[in-house]
Enzyme design. Structure first.
Site: not given
Length: 521
Positions: A303-304, A459-461
């Protein structure tokens, strides 16, 4: 209407998850009138939901009825905090609830996929699908789509705090570029959104449910079932033959020739694990009977991370929110960068931070804006692991933010860099000064603690069912689950390495290519 309350007994294609990828797949696969398609979504329909359509205050949906409400497992790296990891629980998935930034990353991101064993997934392989997915007026047709389903573009009305971010980056020697979805994504740019602006100042989301699914709803071969949580995949030997899912609170089995998991990087590995697909020892620990040894399921979670809490006081009332409260972004390199920009920031109208920060500092009123720096080159890797065969038992979501010390060092640099941006002459008439962290917080020790206290998720899973050919890969380059027949995965979980971008556009491109692969499989 293709919305059904009771599915047919069997289908040619059964797509699990009506999110960013699932809506694309259902629409594309149903273009073949001879193929029957069922799309199963655990949440409700997006239709008529004002909060989804009128997206200026998208962040108000976090923790609400259209969010799964997931959170990370605490670690010492983030001082024992459980960090919210919102995922859309509605048709369109997170494309119906997110901030609508539309970016694909750099050529090097995807060429690294191909080099790692994801044959056929390099930049040149994916570029046609990026272009096919979008309509981006004024874009370079060598890179941008002109007639795709998703309507994309920058804001036509941009707030002065966003204009100033572009000018501030130029002052600091960061390139100012026209389009971060073209030849290079390094620099300051007016942000692209999958949204449309109305003449009255409205800002309407253009999710994949709206872009892909709605135009397909008249097709008699497409069925859509909402409010139907999926328990597991039905396996007969090494062949997936359908799913078990809830229909009106009853558990039913629906069969299919092909089952495609598009439930996202958090729920796709959970479905696989609950179906007995994964690491046998971990499955037994969770009380799940192992059916297929695939140890990479749920591993490679990426994730980021971002820093919530870099807030500034404006000299004057900021007026009305334009668009989603942003409008501009910057990608640049830390001293730890390897092949391209590893740091990122967006502008935000209003304060950003958790309740603790708001209790400690006065962040009220319409004179507050924020910069939200994040790490696009995160080295920390975690996992998703089911704790039970019961779908109601929460899984362990562990992104491992800041586990790698280089990530922490880069994030401290990002904190310093965004404060330097607001210290430029570009913000002289706009910004009174920083609120959080306060000007007194100058020691490295204090700034490290501030980063740990305020880390959140972009929220970049991604990455939990990655493409590859080695023993830890979950799907092969055709997106078929290794060692099984009848089962595919097509969503952000298949990404071998998270790209240097928001993951929405890459997820849509993956689904576009998956539809082509499935049609020829």
């Amino acid at each position: 209407m293709p919305f059904v309350t009771t599915p047919a007994a069997s289908y040619d294609h059964l797509v699990v998850g009506g999110g960013a990828a699932g809506c694309v797949l259902a629409a594309r696969l149903s273009e073949d009138p001879d193929a029957t398609v069922l799309l199963v979504e655990s949440g409700p329909s997006h239709s008529g939901v004002r909060e989804i359509l009128e997206a200026a205050h998208w962040d108000a949906m976090i923790g609400g009825p259209y969010d799964h409400g997931y959170a990370s497992a605490p670690t010492e790296h983030v001082l024992g905090r459980a960090i919210a990891m919102p995922r859309g629980r509605v048709l369109g998935g997170s494309s119906s609830t997110n901030a609508m930034l539309w970016y694909r990353g750099a050529r090097a991101d995807y060429d690294a996929w191909a080099a790692s064993g994801a044959t056929g997934w390099g930049y040149d392989d994916l570029l046609p699908f990026f272009r096919r997915s979008e309509t981006r007026p004024g874009g370079d047709p060598a890179y941008r789509g002109l007639d795709g389903p998703v309507r994309v573009g920058p804001l036509t009305r941009v707030h002065p705090i966003a204009h100033a971010l572009i000018d501030a980056a130029g002052e600091r020697g960061i390139p100012v570029i026209d389009d971060a979805n073209a030849a290079s994504n390094e620099g300051a740019v007016y942000a692209d959104y999958n949204a449309i602006e109305g003449a009255d100042g409205s800002f309407e989301r253009w999710s994949t449910a709206r872009a892909y699914l709605e135009p397909a709803l008249a097709r008699p071969n497409l069925h859509v079932l909402v409010d139907s949580p999926v328990h597991d995949v039905v396996l007969e030997g090494t062949t997936a033959t359908g799913i078990r899912h809830e229909v009106d609170n009853a558990l039913v089995t629906t069969r299919a020739s092909r089952v495609i998991l598009s439930a996202g990087a958090l729920d796709t590995p959970r479905l696989l694990q609950r179906s007995g697909i994964g690491d046998p020892a971990r499955l037994r620990e969770a009380g799940i009977h192992p059916r297929h040894d695939l140890p990479g399921v749920g591993e490679n979670f990426q994730d980021h991370p971002l820093i919530l809490g870099v807030n500034f006081r404006a000299r004057h009332d900021l007026g009305a929110v334009l668009g989603n409260g942003g409008g501009a972004m910057v990608n640049w390199r830390s001293s730890h960068a390897e092949t391209g920009p590893d740091l990122h920031t967006v502008i935000a109208h209003g304060s950003r931070g958790d309740d603790t920060l708001h209790d400690r500092y006065d962040l009220t009123g319409n004179r507050v804006f924020a910069l939200v720096p994040g790490l696009y080159g995160s080295r920390s890797v975690g996992w998703v692991r089911s704790r039970s065969a019961d779908p109601k038992v929460p899984a362990e979501f562990q992104p491992n933010y800041l586990a790698d010390p280089t990530d922490l060092a880069a994030m401290v640099e990002a904190l310093d860099a965004v404060q330097d941006l607001v210290a430029t002459s570009a913000y002289a008439d706009l910004a009174e000064g920083p609120i959080t962290p306060p000007v007194s917080m100058t020691s490295r020790e204090d700034r490290v603690r501030f980063v740990r206290e305020n880390i959140g998720s972009f929220f970049h899973c991604a990455g939990t069912a990655r493409i590859g050919t080695d023993e830890m890969a979950v799907v092969d380059p055709s997106l078929a689950v290794r060692g099984l027949s009848g089962l595919w995965v097509a969503d952000a979980s298949v990404m071998p390495v998270i790209p240097t971008a928001n993951t929405q556009a890459p997820t849509v491109a993956i689904a576009e290519r998956a539809a082509d692969l499935l049609r020829t499989a």
